[in-house]
Design a protein around this motif. Structure first.
Motif, PDB file in Angstrom:
ATOM      1  N   ALA A 176       0.802  -1.352   0.136  1.00  0.00           N
ATOM      2  CA  ALA A 176       0.076  -0.111  -0.063  1.00  0.00           C
ATOM      3  C   ALA A 176       0.645   0.990   0.106  1.00  0.00           C
ATOM      4  O   ALA A 176       1.930   1.385   0.733  1.00  0.00           O
ATOM      5  N   GLU A 177       0.603   2.136  -0.954  1.00  0.00           N
ATOM      6  CA  GLU A 177       1.048   3.500  -0.834  1.00  0.00           C
ATOM      7  C   GLU A 177       0.486   4.590  -1.194  1.00  0.00           C
ATOM      8  O   GLU A 177      -0.870   4.573  -1.612  1.00  0.00           O
ATOM      9  N   ILE A 178       0.979   5.702  -0.668  1.00  0.00           N
ATOM     10  CA  ILE A 178       0.219   7.091  -1.049  1.00  0.00           C
ATOM     11  C   ILE A 178       0.379   7.363  -2.407  1.00  0.00           C
ATOM     12  O   ILE A 178       1.658   7.862  -3.075  1.00  0.00           O
ATOM     13  N   LEU A 179      -0.736   7.316  -3.223  1.00  0.00           N
ATOM     14  CA  LEU A 179      -0.688   7.750  -4.507  1.00  0.00           C
ATOM     15  C   LEU A 179      -0.983   9.094  -4.954  1.00  0.00           C
ATOM     16  O   LEU A 179      -0.309   9.882  -5.618  1.00  0.00           O
ATOM     17  N   VAL A 180      -1.720   9.849  -4.119  1.00  0.00           N
ATOM     18  CA  VAL A 180      -1.783  11.235  -4.165  1.00  0.00           C
ATOM     19  C   VAL A 180      -1.864  11.883  -2.819  1.00  0.00           C
ATOM     20  O   VAL A 180      -2.806  11.305  -1.913  1.00  0.00           O
ATOM     21  N   ILE A 181      -1.456  13.149  -2.763  1.00  0.00           N
ATOM     22  CA  ILE A 181      -1.742  14.092  -1.431  1.00  0.00           C
ATOM     23  C   ILE A 181      -2.527  15.263  -1.772  1.00  0.00           C
ATOM     24  O   ILE A 181      -2.040  15.850  -2.732  1.00  0.00           O
ATOM     25  N   LYS A 182      -3.634  15.665  -1.112  1.00  0.00           N
ATOM     26  CA  LYS A 182      -4.260  16.818  -1.598  1.00  0.00           C
ATOM     27  C   LYS A 182      -4.420  17.757  -0.503  1.00  0.00           C
ATOM     28  O   LYS A 182      -5.019  17.354   0.662  1.00  0.00           O
ATOM     29  N   ILE A 183      -4.024  19.185  -0.456  1.00  0.00           N
ATOM     30  CA  ILE A 183      -4.515  20.133   0.666  1.00  0.00           C
ATOM     31  C   ILE A 183      -5.632  21.335  -0.018  1.00  0.00           C
ATOM     32  O   ILE A 183      -5.370  21.570  -1.417  1.00  0.00           O
ATOM     33  N   GLY A 184      -6.216  21.656   0.910  1.00  0.00           N
ATOM     34  CA  GLY A 184      -6.957  22.969   0.266  1.00  0.00           C
ATOM     35  C   GLY A 184      -7.184  23.884   1.553  1.00  0.00           C
ATOM     36  O   GLY A 184      -7.275  23.567   2.667  1.00  0.00           O
ATOM     37  N   GLN A 185      -7.471  25.141   1.247  1.00  0.00           N
ATOM     38  CA  GLN A 185      -7.865  26.232   1.993  1.00  0.00           C
ATOM     39  C   GLN A 185      -9.330  26.574   1.488  1.00  0.00           C
ATOM     40  O   GLN A 185      -9.647  26.289   0.657  1.00  0.00           O
TER      41      GLN A 185
ATOM     42  N   GLN B  23      -6.054  20.502  -3.713  1.00  0.00           N
ATOM     43  CA  GLN B  23      -5.166  20.451  -4.695  1.00  0.00           C
ATOM     44  C   GLN B  23      -3.875  19.625  -4.342  1.00  0.00           C
ATOM     45  O   GLN B  23      -3.561  19.502  -3.315  1.00  0.00           O
ATOM     46  N   PRO B  24      -3.476  18.858  -5.514  1.00  0.00           N
ATOM     47  CA  PRO B  24      -2.421  17.862  -5.420  1.00  0.00           C
ATOM     48  C   PRO B  24      -1.115  18.588  -4.882  1.00  0.00           C
ATOM     49  O   PRO B  24      -0.877  19.762  -5.391  1.00  0.00           O
ATOM     50  N   VAL B  25      -0.371  18.130  -4.106  1.00  0.00           N
ATOM     51  CA  VAL B  25       0.995  18.525  -3.317  1.00  0.00           C
ATOM     52  C   VAL B  25       1.847  17.109  -3.546  1.00  0.00           C
ATOM     53  O   VAL B  25       1.440  15.934  -3.271  1.00  0.00           O
ATOM     54  N   GLU B  26       3.123  17.390  -3.379  1.00  0.00           N
ATOM     55  CA  GLU B  26       4.069  16.078  -3.334  1.00  0.00           C
ATOM     56  C   GLU B  26       4.450  15.953  -2.018  1.00  0.00           C
ATOM     57  O   GLU B  26       4.906  14.709  -1.662  1.00  0.00           O
ATOM     58  N   VAL B  27       4.442  16.793  -1.154  1.00  0.00           N
ATOM     59  CA  VAL B  27       4.948  16.444   0.404  1.00  0.00           C
ATOM     60  C   VAL B  27       4.106  17.352   1.176  1.00  0.00           C
ATOM     61  O   VAL B  27       3.642  18.458   0.850  1.00  0.00           O
ATOM     62  N   VAL B  28       3.851  17.065   2.529  1.00  0.00           N
ATOM     63  CA  VAL B  28       3.213  17.659   3.540  1.00  0.00           C
ATOM     64  C   VAL B  28       3.632  17.340   4.829  1.00  0.00           C
ATOM     65  O   VAL B  28       3.994  16.512   5.127  1.00  0.00           O
ATOM     66  N   ASN B  29       3.543  18.332   5.553  1.00  0.00           N
ATOM     67  CA  ASN B  29       3.815  18.221   7.112  1.00  0.00           C
ATOM     68  C   ASN B  29       2.697  18.011   7.680  1.00  0.00           C
ATOM     69  O   ASN B  29       1.626  18.644   7.550  1.00  0.00           O
ATOM     70  N   ILE B  30       2.683  17.152   8.746  1.00  0.00           N
ATOM     71  CA  ILE B  30       1.625  16.425   9.304  1.00  0.00           C
ATOM     72  C   ILE B  30       1.590  16.935  10.944  1.00  0.00           C
ATOM     73  O   ILE B  30       2.717  16.788  11.522  1.00  0.00           O
TER      74      ILE B  30
ATOM     75  N   PHE C 206      -6.006  12.224   0.994  1.00  0.00           N
ATOM     76  CA  PHE C 206      -4.640  11.173   0.705  1.00  0.00           C
ATOM     77  C   PHE C 206      -5.619   9.873  -0.197  1.00  0.00           C
ATOM     78  O   PHE C 206      -6.733   9.676   0.247  1.00  0.00           O
ATOM     79  N   VAL C 207      -5.071   9.698  -1.417  1.00  0.00           N
ATOM     80  CA  VAL C 207      -5.581   8.298  -2.015  1.00  0.00           C
ATOM     81  C   VAL C 207      -4.597   7.435  -2.062  1.00  0.00           C
ATOM     82  O   VAL C 207      -3.344   7.762  -2.333  1.00  0.00           O
ATOM     83  N   VAL C 208      -4.973   6.147  -1.529  1.00  0.00           N
ATOM     84  CA  VAL C 208      -4.201   5.070  -1.348  1.00  0.00           C
ATOM     85  C   VAL C 208      -4.516   3.769  -2.009  1.00  0.00           C
ATOM     86  O   VAL C 208      -5.204   3.652  -2.542  1.00  0.00           O
ATOM     87  N   SER C 209      -3.127   3.175  -2.282  1.00  0.00           N
ATOM     88  CA  SER C 209      -3.560   1.846  -3.306  1.00  0.00           C
ATOM     89  C   SER C 209      -3.734   0.645  -2.411  1.00  0.00           C
ATOM     90  O   SER C 209      -3.263   0.861  -1.288  1.00  0.00           O
TER      91      SER C 209
ATOM     92  N   HIS D 113       5.363  11.949   2.080  1.00  0.00           N
ATOM     93  CA  HIS D 113       5.407  12.413   0.747  1.00  0.00           C
ATOM     94  C   HIS D 113       4.963  11.214  -0.325  1.00  0.00           C
ATOM     95  O   HIS D 113       4.344  10.311   0.272  1.00  0.00           O
ATOM     96  N   GLN D 114       4.323  11.999  -1.455  1.00  0.00           N
ATOM     97  CA  GLN D 114       3.740  11.126  -2.443  1.00  0.00           C
ATOM     98  C   GLN D 114       4.619   9.842  -2.636  1.00  0.00           C
ATOM     99  O   GLN D 114       5.852   9.855  -3.015  1.00  0.00           O
ATOM    100  N   GLY D 115       4.065   8.728  -2.861  1.00  0.00           N
ATOM    101  CA  GLY D 115       5.034   7.379  -3.006  1.00  0.00           C
ATOM    102  C   GLY D 115       5.273   6.727  -1.553  1.00  0.00           C
ATOM    103  O   GLY D 115       5.679   5.745  -1.705  1.00  0.00           O
ATOM    104  N   ASP D 116       4.932   7.374  -0.389  1.00  0.00           N
ATOM    105  CA  ASP D 116       5.455   6.519   0.747  1.00  0.00           C
ATOM    106  C   ASP D 116       4.360   5.371   1.010  1.00  0.00           C
ATOM    107  O   ASP D 116       3.357   5.310   0.772  1.00  0.00           O
ATOM    108  N   ARG D 117       5.116   4.363   1.602  1.00  0.00           N
ATOM    109  CA  ARG D 117       4.347   3.159   1.896  1.00  0.00           C
ATOM    110  C   ARG D 117       3.604   3.321   3.123  1.00  0.00           C
ATOM    111  O   ARG D 117       3.800   4.103   4.036  1.00  0.00           O
ATOM    112  N   LEU D 118       2.646   2.629   3.152  1.00  0.00           N
ATOM    113  CA  LEU D 118       1.691   2.563   4.563  1.00  0.00           C
ATOM    114  C   LEU D 118       2.225   1.361   5.194  1.00  0.00           C
ATOM    115  O   LEU D 118       1.726   0.186   4.666  1.00  0.00           O
TER     116      LEU D 118
END
Length: 222
Positions: free
Chosen positions: A4-13, A32-39, A93-96, A160-165
């Motif tokens: 399982a991995e992160i396919l897409v990350i999205k954030i919005g205001q 909107q899609p972003v490649e990396v996000v601080n949680i 997040f959308v995950v596989s 990051h986009q592509g990170d494993r779960l």
């Protein structure tokens, strides 16, 4: 589940949105899609929610959807939505590999340097129907159980986009997201609702909804 991995990350205001029916809302659903996000403990940096009474908070810090749910909902709604672009369902997040049949409340995942814990299914609101310009969306998500799920943040960090779960713990294998959705939309027995209500990890807001169903069932049976 290990792939399982992160396919897409999205954030919005929050922005003022006018929908096809002419109604206007303050909403952050169109992330909107972003490649990396601080949680952090309340979610993703740069992300916000509109209806703060019903969205956000510790138990709804981040919203996950499965890549599987998009074709499933497209078929039910006769739509052709993609998870690649602007958020359709307000997803962060959308995950596989994972979906509502494999993810359970209380599951803990390491993702990047974060640890998150599944807290509840998403309860669909009417804004889903407005954002998709399809009047059936809210009820279809509700009845089908392709809802996605919320998590609380156990350990802050970076994703990051592509990170494993990586699954760290799976304490309640019976209580999948799909099963909890059925308890909400079509409960059959009071004891199954009582078992769910006894779960410490299940978010209080979702428990309130289940408790309403329990009271209705008890009234029917009395």
């Amino acid at each position: 589940m290990s792939n399982a991995e992160i396919l897409v990350i999205k954030i919005g205001q929050v922005q003022s949105l006018t929908f096809a029916d002419g109604s206007c809302y303050e909403s952050a659903i169109r992330k909107q899609p972003v490649e990396v996000v601080n949680i952090h403990s309340l979610g993703a940096e740069g992300n916000d929610v509109g209806l703060k009474a019903h969205h956000g908070g510790v138990d709804k810090a981040l919203f996950f959807m499965s890549a599987d749910s998009f074709p499933a909902l497209n078929a039910l709604l006769d739509e052709n939505f993609s998870y690649q672009d602007t958020a359709i369902y307000g997803e962060n997040f959308v995950v596989s590999e994972l979906n509502e049949d494999s993810v359970c409340v209380g599951d803990r995942f390491q993702i990047g340097t974060c640890v998150v814990e599944v807290s509840q299914p998403r309860k669909p609101c009417e804004r889903l129907s407005k954002n998709t310009n399809n009047s059936n969306t809210q009820q279809t998500v509700y009845r089908s159980g392709w809802s996605g799920w919320y998590v609380r943040v156990v350990q802050a960090g970076v994703i990051h986009q592509g990170d494993r779960l990586v699954l760290l713990s799976h304490p309640h294998p019976k209580f999948t997201i799909r099963y909890l959705n059925r308890l909400l939309s079509a409960p059959e027995h009071t004891d199954e609702l009582e078992q769910a209500l006894a779960l410490e990890v299940l978010a209080p807001a979702f428990k309130r909804s289940l408790n309403s169903q329990l009271m209705k069932l008890q009234e029917k049976q009395s």
